[in-house]
Every structure is written in structure tokens, then in C-alpha cells.
Motif scaffolding. Sequence first.
Motif, PDB file in Angstrom:
ATOM      1  N   LEU A 136       0.829  -1.200   0.000  1.00  0.00           N
ATOM      2  CA  LEU A 136       0.000   0.000   0.000  1.00  0.00           C
ATOM      3  C   LEU A 136       0.867   1.256   0.000  1.00  0.00           C
ATOM      4  CD1 LEU A 136      -2.908   1.047   0.117  1.00  0.00           C
ATOM      5  CD2 LEU A 136      -2.715   0.992   2.609  1.00  0.00           C
ATOM      6  N   ALA A 137       1.951   1.216   0.769  1.00  0.00           N
ATOM      7  CA  ALA A 137       2.868   2.361   0.815  1.00  0.00           C
ATOM      8  C   ALA A 137       3.514   2.606  -0.548  1.00  0.00           C
ATOM      9  CB  ALA A 137       3.951   2.131   1.870  1.00  0.00           C
ATOM     10  N   LEU A 138       3.898   1.531  -1.241  1.00  0.00           N
ATOM     11  CA  LEU A 138       4.464   1.688  -2.583  1.00  0.00           C
ATOM     12  C   LEU A 138       3.454   2.321  -3.533  1.00  0.00           C
ATOM     13  CD1 LEU A 138       6.464  -1.579  -3.376  1.00  0.00           C
ATOM     14  CD2 LEU A 138       7.265   0.740  -3.737  1.00  0.00           C
ATOM     15  N   ALA A 139       2.198   1.921  -3.410  1.00  0.00           N
ATOM     16  CA  ALA A 139       1.176   2.404  -4.335  1.00  0.00           C
ATOM     17  C   ALA A 139       0.800   3.865  -4.103  1.00  0.00           C
ATOM     18  CB  ALA A 139      -0.071   1.523  -4.248  1.00  0.00           C
ATOM     19  N   VAL A 140       0.789   4.305  -2.856  1.00  0.00           N
ATOM     20  CA  VAL A 140       0.369   5.682  -2.578  1.00  0.00           C
ATOM     21  C   VAL A 140       1.541   6.659  -2.455  1.00  0.00           C
ATOM     22  CG1 VAL A 140      -1.775   4.942  -1.492  1.00  0.00           C
ATOM     23  CG2 VAL A 140       0.227   5.386  -0.070  1.00  0.00           C
ATOM     24  N   ALA A 141       2.761   6.159  -2.385  1.00  0.00           N
ATOM     25  CA  ALA A 141       3.939   7.022  -2.219  1.00  0.00           C
ATOM     26  C   ALA A 141       4.072   8.103  -3.293  1.00  0.00           C
ATOM     27  CB  ALA A 141       5.215   6.175  -2.150  1.00  0.00           C
ATOM     28  N   PRO A 142       3.801   7.811  -4.574  1.00  0.00           N
ATOM     29  CA  PRO A 142       3.949   8.887  -5.567  1.00  0.00           C
ATOM     30  C   PRO A 142       3.065  10.105  -5.268  1.00  0.00           C
ATOM     31  CG  PRO A 142       3.738   6.773  -6.669  1.00  0.00           C
ATOM     32  CD  PRO A 142       3.488   6.535  -5.210  1.00  0.00           C
ATOM     33  N   PHE A 143       1.916   9.869  -4.688  1.00  0.00           N
ATOM     34  CA  PHE A 143       0.989  10.959  -4.401  1.00  0.00           C
ATOM     35  C   PHE A 143       1.328  11.655  -3.088  1.00  0.00           C
ATOM     36  CE2 PHE A 143      -1.100   7.603  -6.807  1.00  0.00           C
ATOM     37  CZ  PHE A 143      -1.364   8.299  -7.980  1.00  0.00           C
ATOM     38  N   LEU A 144       1.751  10.880  -2.105  1.00  0.00           N
ATOM     39  CA  LEU A 144       2.085  11.458  -0.803  1.00  0.00           C
ATOM     40  C   LEU A 144       3.432  12.170  -0.811  1.00  0.00           C
ATOM     41  CD1 LEU A 144       0.920   8.665   1.678  1.00  0.00           C
ATOM     42  CD2 LEU A 144      -0.255  10.783   1.061  1.00  0.00           C
ATOM     43  N   LEU A 145       4.368  11.660  -1.600  1.00  0.00           N
ATOM     44  CA  LEU A 145       5.723  12.215  -1.592  1.00  0.00           C
ATOM     45  C   LEU A 145       6.004  13.143  -2.770  1.00  0.00           C
ATOM     46  CD1 LEU A 145       7.633   9.044  -0.382  1.00  0.00           C
ATOM     47  CD2 LEU A 145       6.841  10.991   0.963  1.00  0.00           C
ATOM     48  N   GLY A 146       5.028  13.341  -3.627  1.00  0.00           N
ATOM     49  CA  GLY A 146       5.128  14.379  -4.643  1.00  0.00           C
ATOM     50  C   GLY A 146       5.871  14.047  -5.918  1.00  0.00           C
ATOM     51  N   TYR A 147       5.931  12.789  -6.312  1.00  0.00           N
ATOM     52  CA  TYR A 147       6.543  12.496  -7.611  1.00  0.00           C
ATOM     53  C   TYR A 147       5.536  11.867  -8.579  1.00  0.00           C
ATOM     54  CZ  TYR A 147       7.492   7.829  -5.539  1.00  0.00           C
ATOM     55  OH  TYR A 147       7.399   6.615  -4.926  1.00  0.00           O
ATOM     56  N   SER A 148       4.266  12.199  -8.382  1.00  0.00           N
ATOM     57  CA  SER A 148       3.230  11.676  -9.280  1.00  0.00           C
ATOM     58  C   SER A 148       3.243  12.362 -10.643  1.00  0.00           C
ATOM     59  CB  SER A 148       1.850  11.820  -8.644  1.00  0.00           C
ATOM     60  OG  SER A 148       1.556  13.173  -8.390  1.00  0.00           O
ATOM     61  N   ASP A 149       3.984  13.468 -10.780  1.00  0.00           N
ATOM     62  CA  ASP A 149       4.081  14.127 -12.079  1.00  0.00           C
ATOM     63  C   ASP A 149       5.023  13.400 -13.035  1.00  0.00           C
ATOM     64  OD1 ASP A 149       6.140  14.836 -10.361  1.00  0.00           O
ATOM     65  OD2 ASP A 149       6.487  16.770 -11.319  1.00  0.00           O
ATOM     66  N   HIS A 150       5.843  12.516 -12.519  1.00  0.00           N
ATOM     67  CA  HIS A 150       6.721  11.698 -13.370  1.00  0.00           C
ATOM     68  C   HIS A 150       6.008  10.365 -13.613  1.00  0.00           C
ATOM     69  CE1 HIS A 150      10.097   9.322 -14.767  1.00  0.00           C
ATOM     70  NE2 HIS A 150      10.732  10.466 -14.988  1.00  0.00           N
ATOM     71  N   GLN A 151       5.498  10.195 -14.834  1.00  0.00           N
ATOM     72  CA  GLN A 151       4.632   9.066 -15.153  1.00  0.00           C
ATOM     73  C   GLN A 151       5.268   7.693 -14.877  1.00  0.00           C
ATOM     74  OE1 GLN A 151       1.296   9.165 -16.253  1.00  0.00           O
ATOM     75  NE2 GLN A 151       1.556  11.255 -15.486  1.00  0.00           N
ATOM     76  N   MET A 152       6.519   7.512 -15.263  1.00  0.00           N
ATOM     77  CA  MET A 152       7.149   6.202 -15.099  1.00  0.00           C
ATOM     78  C   MET A 152       7.321   5.862 -13.625  1.00  0.00           C
ATOM     79  SD  MET A 152       8.058   3.509 -16.637  1.00  0.00           S
ATOM     80  CE  MET A 152       8.220   3.940 -18.337  1.00  0.00           C
ATOM     81  N   ALA A 153       7.763   6.817 -12.830  1.00  0.00           N
ATOM     82  CA  ALA A 153       7.934   6.575 -11.392  1.00  0.00           C
ATOM     83  C   ALA A 153       6.595   6.308 -10.730  1.00  0.00           C
ATOM     84  CB  ALA A 153       8.629   7.771 -10.744  1.00  0.00           C
ATOM     85  N   MET A 154       5.582   7.079 -11.114  1.00  0.00           N
ATOM     86  CA  MET A 154       4.261   6.912 -10.521  1.00  0.00           C
ATOM     87  C   MET A 154       3.687   5.533 -10.835  1.00  0.00           C
ATOM     88  SD  MET A 154       0.709   8.977 -11.180  1.00  0.00           S
ATOM     89  CE  MET A 154       0.502   8.290 -12.816  1.00  0.00           C
ATOM     90  N   TRP A 155       3.676   5.153 -12.105  1.00  0.00           N
ATOM     91  CA  TRP A 155       3.069   3.883 -12.491  1.00  0.00           C
ATOM     92  C   TRP A 155       3.872   2.678 -11.993  1.00  0.00           C
ATOM     93  CZ3 TRP A 155      -1.713   3.349 -13.205  1.00  0.00           C
ATOM     94  CH2 TRP A 155      -2.473   4.390 -13.727  1.00  0.00           C
ATOM     95  N   THR A 156       5.170   2.815 -11.918  1.00  0.00           N
ATOM     96  CA  THR A 156       5.972   1.725 -11.369  1.00  0.00           C
ATOM     97  C   THR A 156       5.606   1.495  -9.908  1.00  0.00           C
ATOM     98  OG1 THR A 156       7.785   2.234 -12.874  1.00  0.00           O
ATOM     99  CG2 THR A 156       8.316   0.886 -10.954  1.00  0.00           C
TER     100      THR A 156
END
Length: 107
Positions: free
Chosen positions: A10-30
Amino acid sequence: MYWLTGVLGLALAVAPFLLGYSDHQMAMWTGIVLGVVVLVASIFEALDDSKAKWEWWVAGVAGLIAVIAPFVFGFSALATALWTMMILGVVVLVVAGYEVFFVQQPT
């Protein structure tokens, strides 16, 4: 310890949104995909009466992929994404490896 890998997934899945790197598509989807894989494997482990170890193998491979993904998919320059994937991936890998190689199943 399936609950621990579930929380890590769960932490891996929500980390892009909580830690602010959801604007980078590859990092977010990975992060999302690997997090969901670990979470689903943990749910299957919780529901499995036969106590097979395939779920731990799936979680371990996902953890290993999380560790190497920033370098393979080219987002190693994003420090937050890099360290999040590395730390969570190593912890998932260690927990899954412990369960596969050291925990004896009741007979």
C-alpha cells in the motif's frame, strides 16, 4: 507477516501521491503497479489455507523489481522516488525472503 507486506505494498502504491513524484509518469506507475502486486499477493497469502509460498515469491520478485526499477526505467535522478523504491523494495524483499527460506510451515 502478510499484513506487513500488505502495508508495504500500500505504501508503494500511494507514495507517488504522498511524496510528490506523481508528475513523473514512469515513477508513478511503477510504484502503483508494484504496490498493487505486493498488496494482492499479501491478500492471497492471508486467505490461503494451504500456506503455499508462491505469494511470498511474487512479493519478493516485486521487491527486487522495485529496487532496480529506478535505474532500468530512468527515474534514478528523482531522489524521492529512488529512495522510496529502494527502501520499500529492500524491506519487501527481506520479509519475503525470510518467509520463503526460514519460516517452517506447520505439518
